[in-house]
Design a protein around this motif. Sequence first.
Motif, short mmCIF file in Angstrom:
data_model
loop_
_atom_site.label_atom_id
_atom_site.label_comp_id
_atom_site.label_asym_id
_atom_site.label_seq_id
_atom_site.Cartn_x
_atom_site.Cartn_y
_atom_site.Cartn_z
N ILE A 1 -8.52 -2.11 12.37
CA ILE A 1 -8.20 -0.71 12.63
C ILE A 1 -6.71 -0.44 12.44
O ILE A 1 -6.30 0.52 11.79
CB ILE A 1 -8.63 -0.31 14.05
N PHE A 2 -5.88 -1.32 13.03
CA PHE A 2 -4.43 -1.07 13.04
C PHE A 2 -3.65 -1.93 12.05
O PHE A 2 -2.50 -1.62 11.74
CB PHE A 2 -3.87 -1.32 14.45
N ALA B 1 0.83 -1.19 0.00
CA ALA B 1 0.00 0.00 0.00
C ALA B 1 0.88 1.25 0.00
O ALA B 1 2.08 1.17 0.18
CB ALA B 1 -0.90 -0.02 1.23
N PRO B 2 0.27 2.40 -0.21
CA PRO B 2 1.04 3.64 -0.18
C PRO B 2 1.83 3.77 1.12
O PRO B 2 1.37 3.42 2.18
CB PRO B 2 -0.06 4.72 -0.28
N PRO B 3 3.06 4.29 1.07
CA PRO B 3 3.91 4.35 2.24
C PRO B 3 3.35 5.20 3.37
O PRO B 3 3.81 5.08 4.48
CB PRO B 3 5.22 4.95 1.71
N SER B 4 2.38 6.04 3.09
CA SER B 4 1.86 6.93 4.12
C SER B 4 1.26 6.17 5.29
O SER B 4 1.20 6.67 6.39
CB SER B 4 0.81 7.87 3.52
N TRP C 1 2.21 -3.38 4.32
CA TRP C 1 0.81 -3.52 3.91
C TRP C 1 0.71 -4.25 2.58
O TRP C 1 1.43 -3.96 1.63
CB TRP C 1 0.15 -2.15 3.79
N ILE C 2 -0.25 -5.18 2.48
CA ILE C 2 -0.57 -5.88 1.24
C ILE C 2 -1.89 -5.31 0.74
O ILE C 2 -2.91 -5.39 1.43
CB ILE C 2 -0.70 -7.39 1.47
N GLN C 3 -1.86 -4.74 -0.45
CA GLN C 3 -3.07 -4.08 -0.97
C GLN C 3 -4.08 -5.08 -1.49
O GLN C 3 -5.28 -4.92 -1.27
CB GLN C 3 -2.68 -3.12 -2.10
N GLU D 1 -4.52 -4.90 3.46
CA GLU D 1 -5.22 -3.64 3.25
C GLU D 1 -6.74 -3.81 3.24
O GLU D 1 -7.47 -2.98 3.78
CB GLU D 1 -4.75 -3.02 1.93
N ASN D 2 -7.23 -4.89 2.62
CA ASN D 2 -8.68 -5.01 2.44
C ASN D 2 -9.40 -5.65 3.63
O ASN D 2 -10.58 -5.98 3.54
CB ASN D 2 -9.02 -5.76 1.15
#
Length: 459
Positions: free
Chosen positions: A98-99, A7-10, A15-17, A220-221
């Motif tokens: 959430i986290f 996922a985006p680094p932000s 993270w796995i999108q 991510e999902n």
Amino acid sequence: MTAPSTAPPSRGGRWIQQWDPEDETFWKETGEKVARRNLIFSVLSEHIGFSVWTMWSVLVLFMGPEYGLTPADKFLLTSMVTLVGAVVRVPYTFAVAIFGGRNWTIVSAGLLLVPTVAAFTVMEPGTSFNTFLLVGLLAGIGGGNFASSMTNINAFFPLRKKGWALGLNAGGGNIGVPVLQLVGLAVIGASAGPRVLLGIYIPFIVVAAVLAALFMDNIENVKNDTGAAKDASKDAHTWIMSFLYIGTFGSFIGYSFAFGQVLTNQFGRTPLEAAYVTFIGPLLGSLIRPLGGWLADKYGGAKITLYNYVGMGVATAVLIAASMEKSLALFTVAFVVLFVLTGLGNGSTYKMIPGIFQNKALAKGLQGEEAAAYGRRLSGASMGLIGAVGALGGVGINLAFRQSFLSYGSGTGAFVAFLAFYAACFAVTWAVYLRRPSGRAQAESTTSEAKPQLSYAEV
């Protein structure tokens, strides 16, 4: 889809999108390797969580007359620890979305330092019962690790592998109970104090948190769906499975806390003599849990659960006879067998959950990924509730033993109550998931729920 993308680094962290374990190509090329890696470190964190949650089952064995606690005080203490562990399972379930599964594993593992350090600080004669009770309540957070870990791993594996994966994850966590008791046996045998036992676990907690940070992933999902939580709480199957899970996991955790106390109070065993055998039941019950999941994958969770309750009833009847005859050998063997059956049932009941909601999706006319998504949505939401309610069985078991010893001076009365409860679990399993509707009822029924009724036997 051949690989998970980040996922985006932000958002920070790993993270796995995109994650679709039901896609066999994706699963074979990438998914299985990632899922197994996350499973390994999830098991480690949950294992330490179970050890911290159940540490008072060993600590009370250290607490001799100089601590000023009665047997009833000790059963009340372990009951309250179990209660907190059950309650925190609900928020821990939602924390994953959430986290992120990896991030929450790091946090939940680190939080285990709080009850461990607190117990290390107060564990000495002269400390008030209320202080022990307060510190014991803190240990309950270790019980929450199970719920977040199971919710996280449920998202990583395809439906056809969930029984094995969830069984292995839970079994690896459950085995934290006998490992703690084995370490406690070594500490008692070495004539060391309870602070030595607590000190051993502090560095392992840190290691579990660090390894989770290094090797686990967030998906991510996986998102919290308050609608799913509401839908799951309104679905009768959530509460039926909660009832059945009280009989399996509630028994496992309740007996894990109580076994040593029963041996010392009813049969006059010393703490060291009790410690020599108390770890055997939880150890075998933990090791066999994945087998329960595997058998459920192969033959159907409802069938395995039904036969398992028959075995639990028989073992409990033998315990009643052994208790009345004051036969320590028969009592110990029967208790160990009962532990094994609770572990087997833990695996089979938890495998039923995703299968039940998958069948409900098919009954609604959903197919393919749409059906799988519906099943994941409701099964994930229901697991937290089922795990929490099931753990409350451990509270009931310790309170039943407390009352039985107060009233009769032994645990016999409690075992009679447990036997009646297992009979009720057998009846519910058969009536809801295995009973075939009559031909007339099948012909007259026009509801969508009637269509998948027979297939519930295979969940």
